[in-house]
Each structure stands twice: as structure tokens, then as C-alpha cells.
Motif scaffolding. Structure first.
Motif, PDB file in Angstrom:
ATOM      1  N   PRO A 126       0.523  -3.399  -1.149  1.00 52.80           N
ATOM      2  CA  PRO A 126      -0.524  -2.606  -0.502  1.00 52.80           C
ATOM      3  C   PRO A 126      -1.582  -3.451   0.199  1.00 52.80           C
ATOM      4  CG  PRO A 126      -0.900  -2.697  -2.871  1.00 52.80           C
ATOM      5  CD  PRO A 126       0.430  -3.338  -2.631  1.00 52.80           C
ATOM      6  N   LYS A 129      -1.488  -7.835   5.157  1.00 53.64           N
ATOM      7  CA  LYS A 129      -2.281  -7.985   6.373  1.00 53.64           C
ATOM      8  C   LYS A 129      -1.436  -8.325   7.588  1.00 53.64           C
ATOM      9  CE  LYS A 129      -6.774  -9.153   4.411  1.00 53.64           C
ATOM     10  NZ  LYS A 129      -7.938 -10.083   4.482  1.00 53.64           N
ATOM     11  N   SER A 149       1.740   4.120   6.902  1.00 55.52           N
ATOM     12  CA  SER A 149       0.521   4.626   6.260  1.00 55.52           C
ATOM     13  C   SER A 149       0.199   3.888   4.957  1.00 55.52           C
ATOM     14  CB  SER A 149       0.646   6.126   5.979  1.00 55.52           C
ATOM     15  OG  SER A 149       1.697   6.383   5.071  1.00 55.52           O
ATOM     16  N   LYS A 150       1.166   3.146   4.413  1.00 57.50           N
ATOM     17  CA  LYS A 150       0.948   2.406   3.154  1.00 57.50           C
ATOM     18  C   LYS A 150       0.083   1.168   3.354  1.00 57.50           C
ATOM     19  CE  LYS A 150       4.017   4.709   0.473  1.00 57.50           C
ATOM     20  NZ  LYS A 150       3.776   5.239  -0.879  1.00 57.50           N
ATOM     21  N   TRP A 151       0.036   0.661   4.604  1.00 53.48           N
ATOM     22  CA  TRP A 151      -0.623  -0.620   4.838  1.00 53.48           C
ATOM     23  C   TRP A 151      -1.959  -0.422   5.535  1.00 53.48           C
ATOM     24  CZ3 TRP A 151       4.851  -1.070   6.691  1.00 53.48           C
ATOM     25  CH2 TRP A 151       5.687  -1.516   5.670  1.00 53.48           C
ATOM     26  N   LYS A 152      -2.939  -0.002   4.808  1.00 52.98           N
ATOM     27  CA  LYS A 152      -4.266   0.279   5.353  1.00 52.98           C
ATOM     28  C   LYS A 152      -4.971  -0.978   5.849  1.00 52.98           C
ATOM     29  CE  LYS A 152      -4.023   4.621   3.925  1.00 52.98           C
ATOM     30  NZ  LYS A 152      -3.867   5.754   4.869  1.00 52.98           N
ATOM     31  N   ASN A 153      -4.615  -2.153   5.287  1.00 55.19           N
ATOM     32  CA  ASN A 153      -5.299  -3.394   5.633  1.00 55.19           C
ATOM     33  C   ASN A 153      -4.584  -4.208   6.700  1.00 55.19           C
ATOM     34  OD1 ASN A 153      -7.313  -2.973   3.586  1.00 55.19           O
ATOM     35  ND2 ASN A 153      -5.801  -3.628   2.065  1.00 55.19           N
ATOM     36  N   GLN A 170       0.483   6.458  14.961  1.00 57.37           N
ATOM     37  CA  GLN A 170       0.436   6.313  13.503  1.00 57.37           C
ATOM     38  C   GLN A 170      -0.284   5.032  13.096  1.00 57.37           C
ATOM     39  OE1 GLN A 170       1.441   8.677  11.270  1.00 57.37           O
ATOM     40  NE2 GLN A 170       1.689   9.886  13.147  1.00 57.37           N
ATOM     41  N   HIS A 174      -3.699   4.976  10.765  1.00 57.48           N
ATOM     42  CA  HIS A 174      -3.714   4.426   9.408  1.00 57.48           C
ATOM     43  C   HIS A 174      -4.166   2.965   9.315  1.00 57.48           C
ATOM     44  CE1 HIS A 174      -1.722   8.002   7.907  1.00 57.48           C
ATOM     45  NE2 HIS A 174      -0.809   7.891   8.852  1.00 57.48           N
ATOM     46  N   CYS A 175      -4.055   2.223  10.392  1.00 58.14           N
ATOM     47  CA  CYS A 175      -4.331   0.777  10.333  1.00 58.14           C
ATOM     48  C   CYS A 175      -5.539   0.439  11.201  1.00 58.14           C
ATOM     49  CB  CYS A 175      -3.110  -0.014  10.799  1.00 58.14           C
ATOM     50  SG  CYS A 175      -1.574   0.430   9.937  1.00 58.14           S
ATOM     51  N   ASN A 176      -6.709   0.742  10.695  1.00 54.92           N
ATOM     52  CA  ASN A 176      -7.928   0.591  11.484  1.00 54.92           C
ATOM     53  C   ASN A 176      -8.317  -0.860  11.732  1.00 54.92           C
ATOM     54  OD1 ASN A 176      -8.292   3.403  11.604  1.00 54.92           O
ATOM     55  ND2 ASN A 176      -9.299   3.430   9.608  1.00 54.92           N
ATOM     56  N   ASN A 177      -7.693  -1.789  10.995  1.00 54.50           N
ATOM     57  CA  ASN A 177      -8.048  -3.203  11.146  1.00 54.50           C
ATOM     58  C   ASN A 177      -7.097  -3.963  12.058  1.00 54.50           C
ATOM     59  OD1 ASN A 177     -10.184  -2.912   9.296  1.00 54.50           O
ATOM     60  ND2 ASN A 177      -8.813  -3.245   7.558  1.00 54.50           N
TER      61      ASN A 177
END
Length: 294
Positions: A126, A129, A149-153, A170, A174-177
């Protein structure tokens, strides 16, 4: 004064060093130096960067048929001899990911990666990066949208050939970074460009080299992705590398590469006929009996 022994190296320093030596050494060299190095090599911090071999035995090939003539065969042969098991790609991915205990930060998947292996990575990593899917995972490219969606970072993502208009929204959701995206050799039309601009306008590094562009789509990206520090569209098709409009729009990007890009010339219906006649006349001229036009 007696020199310090390797086994007396400070554990934190040792773990920091071993985390940089690569997967092959961590599995096949380091653990057999001494007991303290073996224990250090099992620390999850050593397994934060998981760069898999390009090729591992596919799940659907048995051991008898698997005789790889590939660049990574030496590593795989040593691995099989050391652990007395010829692991398939899914089993190997799970084996390595387990070593990280959920702390993996960067993963480059092996070719032929399965959906089961990718799902395992999604559930067990999770904190990821950076993810590189690779060029030999067309099947995985098609299903990665299920797990993004599992990888928020996630900050860095490298895809193979992929339908970007499906996954970009998508990623943006889900991946704001995410600041670095690589998708070489893919098609970039107006829909794909619109998805990039609307969902990932904050990208700083974008690699689309070898792509097939609609020029209007490229203009949309250059006008809409204002934060780009690096853009690689070299050796692509759909525009010329000396296009004045493209160069002007890209002039604010510190690292911009478009060398070798070109518009594919349109072949007129009758041109192949004339080329054939020219070829035949040339053959007659040099009296080359073996010259055959296909």
C-alpha cells in the motif's frame, strides 16, 4: 590495532547499504557472508526497491519445458540451485513481496506478470510510490486499472502500450501525488490528450517517446500541462521535430525532447506502381537476373 570485522558492522548502516545492492545479491550472495549479514538481509528495509528480472518462468510452463535463453538466465539458474525450487512468476513475485512486509516503495514487475501477482502486489504494497509495468506485460496493462485505487501514494508510473483514456481518469481520481508518467509507444489522440489535461495537469515528468500522435492532441498537452519540467516525445509520429508551433509551445519546458519525430508520408495510390516500374528498369539496366520485386 586489529581491523574491524564485517560481521561487526552497525546493523542500521548495513541495512542501508544492503538495500542498494539489488535483488540478485540480496538473495544469492549477502545471506551467505555471515550470520549478521543473513539477519540484516531479511530486514524489510532491504526490500523497499524491488526490481524484478525481465523474464521469469511463466506460470503455464512446466519445469521440463523451461530452458530459458534469456539475459536473466544466470540469475534464475542460481536461484533454482540455491533454493531447490524453480519458481514461476506468480510464486516468485509473492516470495519477494513477502520479504518487504508491506514496505516496498518501488516495484518493477517482471515480464509475463499475472493478474494474481499484480493483485497480490496491490494488496500487500500500500505504500508504493513507484510502479513500472514494463513492455512485456500487455495483459497486465489491460487490467491495472482494476487495482490503481490501492496505491494512494503513487508518484511514478510506467506503463507499456496502453489505452490511456481509460486509466488516466482513474489515476487522477486515486493518485493525487503522481508527478511522473511514462507511456511510450502508445497512441495519443484528442481523447487521450483531453484525459491527461483534465486529470493530470499537475504532471512534472511525462515520457511519451515513440508514440503515434495527432498533432492537435500534442498541442492540447503542451497548452494544458503547464507544470511540465520534462517531456520526451522523441522518435514519435504525427509531427516533425522541427515544427515551429510545437517548438514554440514547448519552449517553456526545461527538458524537452522531440528529436527524430516525423510525419508519416502519405503514399499516393499510383506511387507503388511507379516504384515497381523504376525497380524493374533498374534491374534491366544492371542486368541483375537475381533481382526480384516482391
Amino acid at each position: 590495532m586489529e581491523g574491524r570485522k564485517w560481521e561487526d558492522t552497525n546493523k542500521d548502516i548495513l541495512v542501508n547499504v544492503l538495500g542498494r545492492v539489488g535483488m540478485e545479491s540480496l538473495l544469492l550472495d549477502v545471506p551467505f557472508v555471515c550470520k549478521s549479514w543473513y539477519k540484516a538481509s531479511r530486514e524489510p528495509q532491504c526490500w523497499e526497491h524491488l526490481i524484478f528480472p525481465t523474464f521469469i518462468k511463466p506460470d503455464d510452463i512446466n519445469d521440463i519445458c523451461w530452458e530459458p535463453e534469456i539475459p536473466d538466465s544466470g540469475f534464475l539458474e542460481r536461484l533454482a540451485m540455491t533454493y531447490q525450487e524453480n519458481l514461476s512468476v506468480t510464486a516468485f513475485v509473492k516470495f519477494i513481496v513477502n520479504r518487504s512486509c508491506g514496505k516496498a516503495r518501488i516495484i518493477e514487475l517482471p515480464g509475463g506478470c499475472t493478474e494474481e501477482a499484480l493483485e497480490y502486489v496491490a494488496n500487500e504494497c500500500p505504500r508504493l510510490k513507484g510502479l513500472a509495468v514494463g513492455s512485456y506485460n500487455e495483459f497486465i496493462n489491460g487490467i491495472i486499472v482494476k487495482f490503481i485505487s490501492k496505491w494512494k501514494n503513487l508518484e511514478m508510473l510506467k506503463l507499456g502500450k496502453y489505452d490511456l483514456k481509460e486509466i488516466i481518469p482513474q489515476i487522477g481520481l486515486h493518485c493525487n501525488n503522481l508527478i511522473w508518467l511514462s507511456a511510450p509507444y502508445t497512441y495519443i489522440g484528442k481523447e487521450e490528450a483531453s484525459a491527461l489535461v483534465s486529470s493530470l495537469s499537475e504532471l512534472k515528468y511525462l515520457d511519451l517517446h515513440g508514440g503515434n500522435f495527432e498533432k492537435e492532441a500534442l498541442v492540447m498537452i503542451l497548452q494544458g500541462c503547464k507544470q511540465l519540467l520534462h517531456l520526451d516525445i522523441s522518435k514519435s509520429f504525427g509531427f516533425n521535430d522541427d515544427d515551429a508551433e510545437i517548438l514554440k509551445l514547448a519552449s517553456q519546458i526545461p527538458a524537452f525532447m522531440c528529436e527524430g519525430s516525423m510525419v508519416i508520408p502519405v503514399i499516393e495510390p499510383g506511387s507503388l506502381h511507379y516504384r515497381r516500374l523504376d525497380h524493374e528498369l533498374f534491374c534491366d539496366k544492371i542486368n541483375h537476373d537475381d533481382c526480384v520485386y516482391d
